[in-house]
Design an enzyme around this catalytic site. Structure first.
Site, PDB file in Angstrom:
ATOM      1  CB  SER A 158      -1.084   0.107   1.364  1.00  0.00           C
ATOM      2  OG  SER A 158      -1.745  -0.942   1.084  1.00  0.00           O
ATOM      3  NE  ARG A 266      -6.614   1.921  -4.159  1.00  0.00           N
ATOM      4  CZ  ARG A 266      -5.889   3.090  -3.949  1.00  0.00           C
ATOM      5  NH1 ARG A 266      -6.325   4.268  -4.083  1.00  0.00           N
ATOM      6  NH2 ARG A 266      -4.597   3.004  -3.385  1.00  0.00           N
ATOM      7  CD  GLU A 394      -5.831  -3.599  -7.295  1.00  0.00           C
ATOM      8  OE1 GLU A 394      -5.541  -2.556  -7.867  1.00  0.00           O
ATOM      9  OE2 GLU A 394      -5.355  -4.576  -7.816  1.00  0.00           O
TER      10      GLU A 394
END
Length: 415
Positions: A158, A266, A394
């Site tokens: 992330s 996303r 994601e």
């Protein structure tokens, strides 16, 4: 492995969303795409979904029959323009997200393969030069090659700040040399090309890396809790020499390419969550109607009535959010926030919640992969295993909350 799993499975339940959900957002083009992809998923993916869900990533490998079926039915053409062989739709992102939902209804693994091939690898390459698009995107759209996308690393997932990304690209007299290790890379074991995010000095750049290039090694596939057909493995780059044409976009502009691609991704993950949640919901509703206990159907119990009413509302809200985010993307908004973050949150969380509720409603059978009595397979246990990853990849859902908090309070407060 290409044979169909012949173990008995539950019949497909009624699609309750067709009665409860009134789609006032999707243009006619998208309604047509939904019906088309639903038919393809039902005929080509549903018969092999149980086999894929119960597979061993290292032994059974990539579900090539599923990929080839999507290529045969031109599903990979949905997101792209006609100059590279795409359908040239007016609303390509919305069509693509809708397709993800319909595929995930039967197999989140297949939805993820499609997502990475088109939304991540394909969308990234689509931002390249005309020559890069002709060389790599056109065969990807036709399903002649498989694409992959590599940002995550053992120490960076992330967090894609330049300081966190360990893969490095150094200029040479005739191009670039890449060194590093990427992790959790979907499709890598069969990909012809992988889009790689690498550090170039104090910033990041993206590169188109053919997997046949000397120095590129694909690691052993991971064995995961779920999404067993979404094969992931490390991509190791050891003095990989590339020509100048490998640079995708501007030098030091890789973070923008990655973030725009992941924002689109996303929306796809949100749609996959909705697809899984809807499948779990439909199976559960059918079970509650037909399973009798304590003198009547389980659906007569107020607990289940109220719970299912709440879940129907949440699924409808999540579908609206991903459609709205996709429509904004199609309208030219490169980063359609807050809808993309909201859609990722709601779509993935409702899939986990509904999958958990489905296992509970089915009881012991909900927790069973294969019943010893007749080898029948639970219609919900794979959804339970597959759904969790949506909250993680994601951009973890904690990151989505941070994105929203920044819009509420400002970066000067949230950081």
């Amino acid at each position: 492995m290409t044979t169909t799993d012949l173990r008995p499975v539950a019949a497909e339940p009624a699609r309750i969303a067709d009665e409860l959900y009134h789609d006032l957002l999707s243009p006619d083009e998208i309604v047509s795409v939904r019906h088309n992809i639903r038919d393809i998923a039902r005929t080509a993916i549903a018969p092999i979904a149980t086999r894929i869900a119960h597979g061993d990533e290292r032994l059974d490998g990539f579900p090539r029959d599923a990929f080839d079926a999507l290529a045969e039915h031109d599903v990979f053409r949905l997101p792209f323009s006609k100059d590279v062989g795409g359908n040239g739709l007016q609303h390509p992102a919305t069509a693509t997200a809708t397709a993800v939902e319909e595929l995930a209804y039967y197999s989140n693994s297949v939805a993820a393969i499609f997502d990475v091939h088109c939304i991540l690898a394909g969308n990234a390459i689509n931002q390249g030069t005309d020559e890069q698009r002709r060389r790599w995107l056109a065969p990807l759209v036709a399903g002649e090659i498989i694409g992959s996308f590599a940002t995550s690393e053992p120490g960076a997932s992330s967090d894609l700040s330049p300081a966190a990304v360990g893969t490095r690209a150094e200029r040479t007299a005739d191009g670039w040399t890449l060194n590093g290790r990427k992790r959790w890379i979907t499709n890598s074991v069969v990909a012809s090309v992988v889009v790689v995010l690498a550090q170039t000095g104090a910033k990041l750049s993206t590169f188109i890396v053919p997997t046949s290039t000397p120095g590129v090694t694909i690691g052993t596939p991971d064995r995961k809790l779920g999404n067993n057909g979404q094969i992931t493995a490390d991509v190791i780059l050891d003095d990989v020499h590339l020509g100048p044409e490998a640079l995708l976009g501007d030098e030091n502009g890789g973070l923008k390419v990655a973030l725009q691609t992941l924002t689109y991704g996303r929306i796809g993950i949100a749609a996959a969550g909705v697809g899984m949640a809807q499948a779990a919901f439909d199976h559960t509703a059918h079970h509650l109607r037909t399973r009798h206990a304590f003198g009547g159907p389980l659906a007569a119990k107020q607990h289940w009535q109220f719970l299912m009413a709440d879940r129907a509302t949440e699924i409808a809200t999540a579908r609206d959010l991903y459609l709205k985010a996709a429509l904004r993307l199609d309208a030219g908004v490169a980063f359609p926030e807050p809808e993309a973050a909201m859609a990722k949150l709601r779509g993935t969380e409702v899939s986990v919640q509904m999958a958990r509720d489905a296992v509970q409603a089915f009881g012991g059978f909900g927790f069973t992969r294969q019943l010893g009595d007749d080898d029948s397979s639970s219609p919900v246990e794979a959804i339970y295993r597959d759904s969790k990853i949506g909250e993680i990849y994601e951009g973890a859902n904690e990151v989505q909350r941070w994105v929203l908090a920044r819009q509420i309070f400002g970066r000067d407060i949230t950081g």
